[in-house]
Design an enzyme around this catalytic site. Structure first.
Site, short mmCIF file in Angstrom:
data_model
loop_
_atom_site.label_atom_id
_atom_site.label_comp_id
_atom_site.label_asym_id
_atom_site.label_seq_id
_atom_site.Cartn_x
_atom_site.Cartn_y
_atom_site.Cartn_z
N HIS A 7 0.83 -1.22 0.00
CA HIS A 7 0.00 0.00 0.00
C HIS A 7 0.86 1.26 0.00
O HIS A 7 2.04 1.22 0.35
CB HIS A 7 -0.98 0.03 1.17
CG HIS A 7 -0.40 0.03 2.55
ND1 HIS A 7 -0.17 -1.14 3.27
CD2 HIS A 7 0.02 1.04 3.35
CE1 HIS A 7 0.33 -0.83 4.45
NE2 HIS A 7 0.46 0.48 4.53
N HIS A 79 3.77 7.11 3.74
CA HIS A 79 4.72 5.99 3.64
C HIS A 79 4.30 5.04 2.53
O HIS A 79 3.18 5.09 2.03
CB HIS A 79 4.85 5.23 4.97
CG HIS A 79 3.63 4.53 5.47
ND1 HIS A 79 2.72 5.12 6.32
CD2 HIS A 79 3.17 3.28 5.24
CE1 HIS A 79 1.77 4.25 6.60
NE2 HIS A 79 2.01 3.13 5.95
N GLU A 130 7.51 1.06 5.21
CA GLU A 130 6.93 0.02 6.07
C GLU A 130 7.12 -1.31 5.39
O GLU A 130 7.05 -1.39 4.15
CB GLU A 130 5.43 0.30 6.27
CG GLU A 130 4.68 -0.77 7.06
CD GLU A 130 3.18 -0.53 7.12
OE1 GLU A 130 2.70 0.51 6.63
OE2 GLU A 130 2.48 -1.39 7.66
C1 LIG Z 1 -2.36 0.57 11.50
C2 LIG Z 1 -1.01 0.18 10.98
C3 LIG Z 1 -0.81 0.72 9.59
C4 LIG Z 1 -0.41 -0.43 8.65
O1 LIG Z 1 -0.11 -0.16 7.48
O2 LIG Z 1 -0.52 -1.61 9.10
C5 LIG Z 1 0.20 1.85 9.51
O3 LIG Z 1 0.76 2.16 8.49
S1 LIG Z 1 0.50 2.72 10.98
C6 LIG Z 1 1.13 4.30 10.35
C7 LIG Z 1 1.47 5.22 11.47
N1 LIG Z 1 2.64 4.76 12.19
C8 LIG Z 1 3.87 5.14 11.83
O4 LIG Z 1 4.08 5.91 10.91
C9 LIG Z 1 5.00 4.54 12.64
C10 LIG Z 1 6.35 4.94 12.09
N2 LIG Z 1 6.47 6.39 12.05
C11 LIG Z 1 7.09 7.06 13.07
O5 LIG Z 1 7.58 6.50 14.02
C12 LIG Z 1 7.15 8.55 12.90
O6 LIG Z 1 6.19 8.98 11.93
C13 LIG Z 1 8.55 9.08 12.45
C14 LIG Z 1 9.59 8.72 13.50
C15 LIG Z 1 8.92 8.50 11.11
C16 LIG Z 1 8.47 10.58 12.32
O7 LIG Z 1 7.87 11.07 13.49
P1 LIG Z 1 7.84 12.63 13.74
O8 LIG Z 1 7.33 13.35 12.51
O9 LIG Z 1 7.11 12.90 15.01
O10 LIG Z 1 9.36 12.86 13.96
P2 LIG Z 1 10.20 14.11 13.59
O11 LIG Z 1 9.33 15.30 13.42
O12 LIG Z 1 11.32 14.14 14.55
O13 LIG Z 1 10.77 13.70 12.13
C17 LIG Z 1 12.08 13.18 12.05
C18 LIG Z 1 12.53 13.45 10.63
O14 LIG Z 1 11.80 12.56 9.77
C19 LIG Z 1 11.05 13.33 8.84
N3 LIG Z 1 9.79 12.63 8.64
C20 LIG Z 1 8.79 12.49 9.52
N4 LIG Z 1 7.79 11.76 8.98
C21 LIG Z 1 8.18 11.46 7.73
C22 LIG Z 1 7.58 10.76 6.65
N5 LIG Z 1 6.36 10.21 6.77
N6 LIG Z 1 8.25 10.64 5.49
C23 LIG Z 1 9.48 11.19 5.37
N7 LIG Z 1 10.14 11.89 6.33
C24 LIG Z 1 9.46 12.01 7.51
C25 LIG Z 1 10.84 14.68 9.45
O15 LIG Z 1 10.63 15.63 8.43
C26 LIG Z 1 12.17 14.85 10.16
O16 LIG Z 1 13.13 15.19 9.21
P3 LIG Z 1 13.97 16.54 9.40
O17 LIG Z 1 14.83 16.64 8.18
O18 LIG Z 1 14.74 16.32 10.69
O19 LIG Z 1 12.93 17.64 9.53
CO LIG Z 2 0.79 1.39 6.49
#
Ligand SMILES: CC[C@H](C(=O)O)C(=O)SCCNC(=O)CCNC(=O)[C@H](O)C(C)(C)COP(=O)(O)OP(=O)(O)OC[C@H]1O[C@@H](n2cnc3c(N)ncnc32)[C@H](O)[C@@H]1OP(=O)(O)O
Ligand SMILES: [Co+2]
Length: 136
Positions: A7, A79, A130
């Site tokens: 997905h 993602h 993912e």
């Molecule tokens: C129900 C389950 C379902 C499934 O498919 O089965 C799911 O998909 S669950 C989906 C939701 N869960 C998750 O996304 C878990 C993994 N994600 C995370 O842990 C966070 O989203 C994380 C750590 C990737 C980012 O969290 P956060 O935005 O709070 O952290 P920061 O602001 O410190 O970001 C750090 C750095 O990463 C960049 N960033 C954040 N999100 C993304 C993204 N989606 N794609 C690309 N880059 C991302 C953010 O811009 C920061 O970069 P920087 O250069 O430092 O600004």
């Molecule tokens: Co997902």
């Protein structure tokens, strides 16, 4: 190691409106919304012939997609999810290659009741990846 694209996930500001866009405007098959409290999101799946679109909206105070939505108030691609046969073998290989696995490094059960894990977007060209194990 990675197989099919399971997905593409889009974080949306209004889940009902996004579901209606895909169901009524795009004519796609769209699931009901489902809260996923263990993941801090509510999901809607859009079934396509060759993959799916996962519509996501934050659920709860600690949602991992909340900051993403703040940064992207109109929503955005969050993602991509690739399928793997063995998520533990995949994880161990990726870690051996220096990739960071998010969280405690242990796969969790995802929206399809299959084990999933996430890699740090900085290790994957700025795109959150993912992995979902296709077998139960
Ligand atoms: C129900 C389950 C379902 C499934 O498919 O089965 C799911 O998909 S669950 C989906 C939701 N869960 C998750 O996304 C878990 C993994 N994600 C995370 O842990 C966070 O989203 C994380 C750590 C990737 C980012 O969290 P956060 O935005 O709070 O952290 P920061 O602001 O410190 O970001 C750090 C750095 O990463 C960049 N960033 C954040 N999100 C993304 C993204 N989606 N794609 C690309 N880059 C991302 C953010 O811009 C920061 O970069 P920087 O250069 O430092 O600004
Ligand atoms: Co997902």
């Amino acid at each position: 190691m990675i197989g099919r694209l399971n997905h593409v996930a889009i974080v949306v500001p209004d889940l009902d409106a996004a579901a209606s866009l895909y169901r009524n405007t795009f004519g796609a098959t769209v699931s009901a919304a489902k809260d996923q409290p263990a993941h801090g999101v509510t999901t809607v799946f859009v079934r396509l012939d060759n993959t799916a679109i996962e519509l996501l909206h934050p659920l709860g105070a600690d949602s991992p997609v909340a900051k993403f939505l703040e940064r992207n108030p109109s929503g955005g691609v969050h993602h991509v999810c690739y399928e793997v046969d063995d998520i533990y073998a995949a994880r161990d290989k990726l870690k051996a290659d220096g990739m960071r696995v998010l969280g405690d490094g242990e796969p969790k059960i995802g929206a399809h009741d299959k084990p999933i894990l996430f890699l740090h977007p900085k290790d994957t060209n700025g795109t959150l990846v993912e992995l979902e194990q296709v077998s139960a």
